[in-house]
Design an enzyme around this catalytic site. Structure first.
Site: not given
Length: 393
Positions: A334, A300, A320, A205, A302, A338
């Protein structure tokens, strides 16, 4: 007065140690020097003694020195041990725990923090053994002032030049800074990850690493011990920060886990969500005009892993989110998904946003959502670091 034990090892860059001593003593530090046998090929004990005002130590088996102080006492009398220049040889000895001369014995016996400023040929610096040694030392908490890039005495060009003395002094001063994060360990991830498609291609990216690296520098400036886990970037390493370089998401996850425990985790890296299941030989055109079928598998997560409850979960985990639409809505989802404490979200839908020099964010915390105006990434990093300092205060 803060006391430094300066170990000068062999290499043409040893002459810069004299300037470092001059700057350090001018700044009010007391300096005692240890000169290796190889280092004495480039600078003299008399020069170091004249600048430090103290005796210069060279021999492990010195009857006088052992009766007066001894290598154990010498290794623990300073507030910080500085190795400049740090050759590939001394870094390898530190990693392996060897003690075959005064310098390596002091480094093994010390109970104080150690800061190294590597200097060597570019091929030696880039060698897998040296990079593995640097990663191992970073995990143990050794501070690093990364080498500069430029022409070398051997005629080659690249990273490996000893950092300039003012930069080394800045790292020393950052270590002694009594900031609000003094004694805290922070892990910061930064940059993109490169996921191999085949031996010559990869998924990636546009992340530059500028924001993550700026955050690492800002946390270090507030007194934190920082481990920066960085994907492939072209921005310089922050001074006084331990840098672990990785390529893939799995390597980044392993490096983060190896760096634990930590008080703070800032997951600023743009980690690839997917990787190719099998990256075999180079993919060739088959003449059919059809693109190859790439089987993807999930990388994965993180941020989710480090946010999960457990004995090694950092007290503050910050994620982020780079979004292209419905910024607030997607960011809130998110953060909940998370399990992180704070989430920094920005809209990267416009051109020049991702990889640029400025950022405009939403900060989501347990208290609500804050909109931060567009600002330079360094200024944003400092503002975020100040908020982290307030959290721990």
């Amino acid at each position: 007065m803060r006391k430094l034990l300066l170990i000068v090892t062999g290499g043409i860059a040893a002459y810069k140690a004299l300037e470092l001593v001059r700057l350090a003593t001018k700044a009010g530090y007391g300096v005692t020097a240890v000169l290796t046998k190889a280092g004495a090929q480039f600078v003299t004990p008399l020069s170091l003694q004249a600048l430090t005002g103290n005796k210069v130590y060279q021999e492990l088996f010195s009857l006088t020195d052992e009766s007066e102080m001894g290598h154990i006492e010498l290794s623990r009398a300073a507030d910080l041990v500085v190795v400049a220049p740090a050759t590939a040889d001394i870094l390898a000895k530190m990693t392996a725990g060897l003690a075959d001369d005064l310098a390596s014995t002091l480094l093994l016996a010390t109970d104080k923090r150690v800061l190294v400023a590597p200097a060597m040929n570019v091929r030696m610096w880039e060698h897998a053994a040296t990079q593995a040694n640097m990663a191992a030392l970073a995990r143990r908490g050794v501070l690093v002032v990364p080498p500069d890039e430029g022409p070398m005495a051997c005629g080659e060009y690249g990273p490996g030049r000893l950092a300039e003395p003012p930069a080394i002094l800045s790292a020393i001063e950052a270590f002694f800074a009594d900031g609000p994060l003094k004694g805290r360990h922070a892990i910061v991830t930064s940059g993109p990850t490169h996921e191999p498609i085949d031996p010559v291609r990869y998924l990636a990216n546009r992340s530059s690493g500028k924001q993550g690296h700026a955050i690492a520098a800002a946390l270090a400036a507030l007194g934190a011990r920082v481990t920066l886990v960085s994907g492939p970037v072209n921005v310089p390493d922050p001074a006084g920060v331990n840098v672990v370089r990785v390529d893939t998401a799995r390597e980044m996850r392993d490096a983060v886990q190896a760096a634990l425990p930590a008080d703070i985790a800032v997951c600023a890296a743009a980690v690839a969500d997917w990787r190719v299941e099998e990256a075999g030989q180079k993919i060739k055109k088959d003449g059919s005009g059809q693109p190859p079928a790439l089987r993807l598998t999930e990388n994965p997560d993180i941020l989710a892993e480090i946010s999960a409850p457990g004995p090694q979960r950092p007290k503050l985990v910050i994620g982020f989110a780079a979004e292209t639409e419905k910024l607030a809505e997607h960011a809130a989802a998110k953060r909940a998904r998370k399990g992180c404490d704070w989430l920094v979200a920005n809209d990267v839908g416009g051109t020049g946003i991702m990889g640029g020099d400025e950022n405009e964010i939403l900060l989501l915390t347990e208290s609500g959502t804050e909109a931060w105006d567009k600002m330079d990434k360094t200024a944003l990093a400092q503002k975020l670091a100040a908020r982290i300092g307030e959290f721990f205060a």
